[in-house]
Scaffold this motif. Structure first.
Motif, mmCIF file in Angstrom:
data_model
loop_
_atom_site.group_PDB
_atom_site.id
_atom_site.type_symbol
_atom_site.label_atom_id
_atom_site.label_comp_id
_atom_site.label_asym_id
_atom_site.label_seq_id
_atom_site.Cartn_x
_atom_site.Cartn_y
_atom_site.Cartn_z
ATOM 1 N N GLU A 128 -61.620 34.698 23.293
ATOM 2 C CA GLU A 128 -61.642 33.431 24.680
ATOM 3 C C GLU A 128 -61.727 34.007 25.833
ATOM 4 O O GLU A 128 -63.081 33.680 26.532
ATOM 5 C CB GLU A 128 -60.746 32.795 24.469
ATOM 6 N N ARG A 129 -61.133 34.601 26.001
ATOM 7 C CA ARG A 129 -60.251 35.988 27.578
ATOM 8 C C ARG A 129 -61.647 36.806 27.555
ATOM 9 O O ARG A 129 -62.838 36.592 28.996
ATOM 10 C CB ARG A 129 -59.467 36.365 27.290
ATOM 11 N N ASP A 130 -63.078 36.728 26.395
ATOM 12 C CA ASP A 130 -63.323 38.252 27.022
ATOM 13 C C ASP A 130 -64.960 37.846 26.831
ATOM 14 O O ASP A 130 -65.990 37.305 26.722
ATOM 15 C CB ASP A 130 -63.802 38.508 25.559
ATOM 16 N N GLY A 131 -64.921 36.111 26.656
ATOM 17 C CA GLY A 131 -65.880 34.863 26.827
ATOM 18 C C GLY A 131 -66.689 34.769 25.564
ATOM 19 O O GLY A 131 -67.682 34.136 25.083
ATOM 20 N N LEU A 132 -66.621 34.842 24.404
ATOM 21 C CA LEU A 132 -67.188 35.500 22.595
ATOM 22 C C LEU A 132 -67.178 34.102 22.200
ATOM 23 O O LEU A 132 -67.569 34.205 21.553
ATOM 24 C CB LEU A 132 -66.629 36.487 22.481
ATOM 25 N N ILE A 133 -65.820 33.351 22.765
ATOM 26 C CA ILE A 133 -65.817 32.067 21.963
ATOM 27 C C ILE A 133 -64.961 31.081 23.128
ATOM 28 O O ILE A 133 -64.397 31.224 23.494
ATOM 29 C CB ILE A 133 -64.234 32.305 21.020
ATOM 30 N N THR A 134 -65.210 29.472 22.489
ATOM 31 C CA THR A 134 -64.785 28.886 23.458
ATOM 32 C C THR A 134 -63.345 27.741 22.491
ATOM 33 O O THR A 134 -63.140 27.779 21.626
ATOM 34 C CB THR A 134 -66.041 27.402 23.971
ATOM 35 N N ARG A 135 -62.484 26.796 22.939
ATOM 36 C CA ARG A 135 -61.787 26.533 22.857
ATOM 37 C C ARG A 135 -61.803 25.115 23.276
ATOM 38 O O ARG A 135 -61.218 25.176 24.723
ATOM 39 C CB ARG A 135 -60.541 27.242 23.318
ATOM 40 N N THR A 136 -61.840 24.783 22.318
ATOM 41 C CA THR A 136 -61.698 23.030 22.905
ATOM 42 C C THR A 136 -60.415 21.928 22.452
ATOM 43 O O THR A 136 -60.297 21.794 21.086
ATOM 44 C CB THR A 136 -62.893 22.179 22.574
ATOM 45 N N VAL A 137 -59.919 21.369 23.110
ATOM 46 C CA VAL A 137 -58.887 20.623 22.997
ATOM 47 C C VAL A 137 -58.995 18.878 22.581
ATOM 48 O O VAL A 137 -59.361 18.777 23.689
ATOM 49 C CB VAL A 137 -57.830 21.292 23.576
ATOM 50 N N TYR A 138 -58.762 18.268 21.800
ATOM 51 C CA TYR A 138 -59.544 16.949 21.608
ATOM 52 C C TYR A 138 -58.134 16.070 22.129
ATOM 53 O O TYR A 138 -56.492 16.873 20.657
ATOM 54 C CB TYR A 138 -59.617 16.139 20.635
ATOM 55 N N PRO A 139 -57.010 15.514 22.804
ATOM 56 C CA PRO A 139 -55.948 14.688 23.125
ATOM 57 C C PRO A 139 -55.732 13.551 21.332
ATOM 58 O O PRO A 139 -56.000 12.190 22.021
ATOM 59 C CB PRO A 139 -56.097 14.258 24.171
ATOM 60 N N THR A 140 -56.079 14.282 20.783
ATOM 61 C CA THR A 140 -55.535 13.926 19.185
ATOM 62 C C THR A 140 -54.311 13.759 19.088
ATOM 63 O O THR A 140 -53.092 14.464 19.383
ATOM 64 C CB THR A 140 -56.352 13.419 17.913
#
Length: 123
Positions: free
Chosen positions: A63-75
């Motif tokens: 994620e830091r390298d910009g290769l993946i995204t992390r999406t958090v859902y408020p569940t």
């Protein structure tokens, strides 16, 4: 190649990227995420042998390298999904080529290792 960077220079920042990409867990994660968005436990279940700690650390680095995204859902409990970024997608084909090359050539590699080891015993 960008003239500002030279992978053969010891202080070039590209070395850090190559170090990250030479990691088997990073390659497996990138290859697996090429199939689509996935949750943490899905990755952990599908990539046999990776610990929760190592998976978490590797995802953070990617994620830091910009290769993946992390999406958090408020569940309840919180749902977190990971996906390749456009930059990550440019690398996914290369990651797949490396991981699947190993699968395709394992018999030849094992044969070469056995031959080398047998020759070494005769030395």
């Amino acid at each position: 190649m960008c003239p500002a960077y030279d992978v053969y220079e010891d202080r070039c920042p590209t070395r850090l990227v190559l170090d990250r990409l030479a990691d088997k867990w990073a390659l497996l994660i990138l290859d697996h995420l090429a199939e689509g968005t996935m949750r943490f436990n899905h990755l952990r279940r599908d990539i046999k042998g990776i610990s929760q700690k190592v998976l978490s650390q590797t995802l953070k680095r990617l994620e830091r390298d910009g290769l993946i995204t992390r999406t958090v859902y408020p569940t309840v409990p919180v749902t977190v999904e990971y996906a390749l970024t456009p930059l990550g997608r440019t690398l996914a084909q290369t990651a797949a080529a490396l991981t699947h090359w190993a699968e395709s050539n394992m018999d030849a590699i094992l044969a070469a290792q056995a031959a080398y080891d047998a020759a070494g015993a005769e030395r």
